[in-house]
Scaffold this motif. Structure first.
Motif, PDB file in Angstrom:
ATOM      1  N   THR A  29      54.591  25.916  17.177  1.00 31.48           N
ATOM      2  CA  THR A  29      54.541  25.333  15.834  1.00 31.48           C
ATOM      3  C   THR A  29      53.623  26.370  14.940  1.00 31.48           C
ATOM      4  O   THR A  29      54.157  26.701  13.683  1.00 31.48           O
ATOM      5  N   PHE A  30      52.510  26.911  15.500  1.00 32.77           N
ATOM      6  CA  PHE A  30      51.568  28.026  14.881  1.00 32.77           C
ATOM      7  C   PHE A  30      52.456  29.083  14.729  1.00 32.77           C
ATOM      8  O   PHE A  30      52.642  29.764  13.420  1.00 32.77           O
ATOM      9  N   LEU A  31      53.329  29.566  15.594  1.00 31.97           N
ATOM     10  CA  LEU A  31      54.219  30.914  15.438  1.00 31.97           C
ATOM     11  C   LEU A  31      55.348  30.430  14.412  1.00 31.97           C
ATOM     12  O   LEU A  31      55.369  31.652  13.383  1.00 31.97           O
ATOM     13  N   LYS A  32      55.948  29.560  14.267  1.00 34.91           N
ATOM     14  CA  LYS A  32      56.727  29.093  13.160  1.00 34.91           C
ATOM     15  C   LYS A  32      56.167  29.193  11.939  1.00 34.91           C
ATOM     16  O   LYS A  32      56.801  29.714  10.915  1.00 34.91           O
ATOM     17  N   LEU A  33      54.936  28.826  12.001  1.00 35.27           N
ATOM     18  CA  LEU A  33      54.051  28.965  10.218  1.00 35.27           C
ATOM     19  C   LEU A  33      54.119  30.468  10.074  1.00 35.27           C
ATOM     20  O   LEU A  33      54.105  30.759   9.007  1.00 35.27           O
ATOM     21  N   CYS A  34      53.759  31.149  11.241  1.00 32.01           N
ATOM     22  CA  CYS A  34      53.449  32.528  11.133  1.00 32.01           C
ATOM     23  C   CYS A  34      54.798  33.100  10.622  1.00 32.01           C
ATOM     24  O   CYS A  34      54.963  34.178   9.740  1.00 32.01           O
ATOM     25  N   TYR A  35      56.020  32.702  11.294  1.00 37.15           N
ATOM     26  CA  TYR A  35      57.193  33.667  10.537  1.00 37.15           C
ATOM     27  C   TYR A  35      57.981  32.590   9.830  1.00 37.15           C
ATOM     28  O   TYR A  35      59.075  32.964   9.333  1.00 37.15           O
ATOM     29  N   LEU A  36      57.184  31.806   8.927  1.00 36.48           N
ATOM     30  CA  LEU A  36      57.725  31.084   7.915  1.00 36.48           C
ATOM     31  C   LEU A  36      59.128  30.220   8.067  1.00 36.48           C
ATOM     32  O   LEU A  36      59.652  30.089   7.278  1.00 36.48           O
ATOM     33  N   LEU A  40      58.521  27.170   9.092  1.00 38.55           N
ATOM     34  CA  LEU A  40      57.613  26.082   8.526  1.00 38.55           C
ATOM     35  C   LEU A  40      56.898  26.490   7.407  1.00 38.55           C
ATOM     36  O   LEU A  40      56.303  27.649   7.713  1.00 38.55           O
ATOM     37  N   ARG A  41      56.488  25.604   6.639  1.00 35.09           N
ATOM     38  CA  ARG A  41      55.351  25.737   5.744  1.00 35.09           C
ATOM     39  C   ARG A  41      54.247  24.785   5.909  1.00 35.09           C
ATOM     40  O   ARG A  41      54.489  23.498   6.565  1.00 35.09           O
ATOM     41  N   PRO A  42      52.889  25.138   5.914  1.00 43.36           N
ATOM     42  CA  PRO A  42      52.183  24.238   5.948  1.00 43.36           C
ATOM     43  C   PRO A  42      51.849  23.065   5.146  1.00 43.36           C
ATOM     44  O   PRO A  42      52.435  23.068   4.106  1.00 43.36           O
ATOM     45  N   SER A  43      51.892  21.800   5.779  1.00 39.67           N
ATOM     46  CA  SER A  43      51.825  20.610   5.067  1.00 39.67           C
ATOM     47  C   SER A  43      50.559  20.403   4.323  1.00 39.67           C
ATOM     48  O   SER A  43      50.409  19.623   3.497  1.00 39.67           O
ATOM     49  N   GLU A  44      49.556  21.103   4.669  1.00 39.10           N
ATOM     50  CA  GLU A  44      48.231  20.908   3.932  1.00 39.10           C
ATOM     51  C   GLU A  44      47.463  22.481   3.813  1.00 39.10           C
ATOM     52  O   GLU A  44      47.911  23.231   4.858  1.00 39.10           O
ATOM     53  N   GLY A  45      46.682  22.624   2.925  1.00 45.13           N
ATOM     54  CA  GLY A  45      45.681  23.814   2.944  1.00 45.13           C
ATOM     55  C   GLY A  45      46.633  24.992   2.462  1.00 45.13           C
ATOM     56  O   GLY A  45      47.757  24.693   1.596  1.00 45.13           O
TER      57      GLY A  45
END
Lengths: 225, 299
Positions: free
Chosen positions: A42-49, A51-56
């Motif tokens: 999930t963190f890697l998916k955030l890094c390669y966009l 996913l978008r963070p749901s907070e912060g």
């Protein structure tokens, strides 16, 4: 390059990740570790966009992710090379075609990068396997091909999700050496792995920061690995 | 749709072509659906055209034909026929009038009465075949004059039995138009469904392309051209096959003209190339729409 400020992510049923405060500086080398299901992917998916963070807040190459439209995400992603555990090749294309795909989708004619492609395949030791189809490759060959594909577009950041997960120790070391070489060329590297031996082996060769995911939070691990 | 997109669709796209797998079940599905629906569409169109031709024949071939039926004592029949012919030839709007010979009348009645009937003993009326001009005669006036000058003569312009026949032909034409419309719509829907299903099977390709930095436009190009060409090829195959089958239908005489007339004629041929292009058009738009929808599912 990529930075998080109090960022978190949730699929709607409790947070997967929360309170992430870190940044991947240019030229740095990071390992991301933690048990299976802890949120590494999930963190890697955030890094390669993906996913978008749901907070912060999250910044990708200086731009707030929440302000990026699809075109903006595409542009940002072209600065990121991704090595998946399952490699995600197009099985009907040869290894050469798969590795060249990131340039092909930019509309670049093959003649313009055929030499780079040959150099890259030679670098990962696959110069003899260029015409093979992905199903004909061994696990190690697939991982090295995936690494070649990840870097052919000369990205600033390389993300690898369990790149040695299915490989023997020797092949794992070979992949690690390639990643370290990339880092020495100035690329930022983030490797998600649960293989602590791999991390120990790397720490003797490169200055790497280890991030550990625990209960949805990302902590900087100490020396006791 | 931009001019560059149209150019790439026609001339090819070196980079995007080949990114989508060319083989496999999903690839076959678009081509096969397109071929099958094109086959049915051609058959429906040809049936519709044949129904239109039949209706046209019924309305034109009998529109200007009439019959004068003369009955009476046998001894007076020849004189009455002559009188009627004289009157008809002098009537404006009549192109020709000809008395049927005894042999012709016998041939007309034999299918109904059978062979060996003593024809001379029967009170069979004499018939005059009349061909009217396009404007036709003043029928009411002609009927009155015939009744006055030729006893037992009745002018029949066939309208009584021709009218329901024309109504039936009109109904057939309408039915054919509805059938053709439905088949063409169904063809578009089937090709759309096949394209969408094929696209769903290639979801991993979309995901991979997106992750390595492909833009939406590139991914759409890769799928749209491939599926459009598949639908066009399938449509062409279905159309050609349908025409071969229609040509191969056994030919026969005039009484079978409806069957033998199933192959298109004249401007009907112009409709045939429309069939594969309709399939390609449906595939083009549905793939664009479905690809856009699939892309929305991934960042």
């Amino acid at each position: 390059m990529i930075s998080f400020q109090k960022a978190g992510f949730s699929y709607g049923i409790g947070p997967i990740l929360e309170g992430i405060d870190l940044s991947l500086a240019p030229g740095s080398f990071h390992f991301l570790t933690g048990p299976s299901g802890s949120g590494k992917t999930t963190f890697l998916k955030l890094c390669y966009l993906a996913l978008r963070p749901s907070e912060g807040r999250m910044l990708a190459f200086g731009a707030p992710v929440e302000e990026l439209d699809r075109e903006g995400i595409t542009r940002a992603r072209r600065r990121i090379g991704i090595v998946h555990q399952d490699c995600q090749f197009l099985d009907h294309l040869t290894l050469v075609e798969n590795v060249g795909l990131p340039l092909r989708v930019l509309g670049r004619p093959e003649e313009s990068y055929v030499d780079d492609l040959a150099d890259l395949l030679s670098w990962v030791g696959l110069e003899e396997r260029g015409e093979a189809l992905p199903p004909e490759l061994s696990g190690g060959e697939r991982q090295r091909a995936a690494l070649a594909r990840a870097v052919i577009g000369s990205p600033d950041l390389v993300l690898a999700d369990e790149p040695t997960g299915n490989l023997d120790w020797e092949m794992g070391q070979r992949i690690l050496r390639l990643l370290i070489e990339l880092n020495r060329l100035g690329k930022t590297i983030l490797v998600a792995t649960h293989d602590l031996n791999l991390i120990r082996a790397a720490k003797s060769q490169v200055e790497a920061r280890v991030l550990r995911i625990s209960r949805g939070r990302i902590l900087t691990a100490g020396a006791a690995l | 749709m931009t001019r560059a997109e149209i150019t790439r669709l026609v001339t090819g796209d070196r980079e995007a072509d080949g990114v989508v797998p060319a083989t496999g079940f999903s690839a076959l599905m678009v081509g096969f659906s397109s071929a099958a629906m094109a086959f049915l569409a051609v058959a429906a169109i040809c049936l519709g055209l044949a129904a239109a031709r039949l209706a046209d024949r019924w309305s034109t071939e009998f529109a200007h034909a009439a019959t004068v039926r003369i009955s009476g004592p046998s001894a007076e029949l020849d004189a009455r026929v002559s009188a009627a012919l004289e009157l008809l030839e002098a009537t404006p709007g009549i192109v020709s009038a000809r008395a049927l010979t005894e042999g012709e009348q016998r041939a007309l009645l034999t299918p109904w009465l059978g062979e060996g009937i003593p024809f001379d003993a029967l009170p069979v009326p004499r018939l005059i075949e009349v061909i009217e001009s396009a404007a036709g005669p003043d029928r009411d006036s002609l009927r009155q004059r015939l009744a006055g000058e030729v006893p037992g003569a009745i002018y029949d312009d066939h309208s009584r039995w021709r009218r329901p026949l024309l109504r039936a032909a009109g109904g057939m034409q309408m039915l054919a138009v509805v059938a053709v419309t439905l088949v063409v719509l169904l063809m578009a829907v089937m090709v759309m469904l096949a394209a969408r299903s094929s696209l769903a099977a290639n979801q991993s390709v979309i995901l991979t392309l997106r992750l390595i930095g492909a833009g939406d436009a590139f991914i759409m190009r890769a799928f749209v051209r491939r599926f459009t060409l598949r639908a066009l090829a399938g449509g062409l195959a279905g159309t050609v096959l349908a025409l071969i089958v229609l040509f191969a239908l056994p030919g026969a005489g005039r009484e079978d003209a409806f069957i033998t007339g199933l192959t298109p004629t004249g401007w009907g041929w112009l409709m045939m190339p429309l069939v594969p292009f309709t399939a390609a058009f449906a595939a083009f738009w549905s793939t664009r729409w479905a690809t856009r929808y699939a892309l929305r599912q991934v960042l």
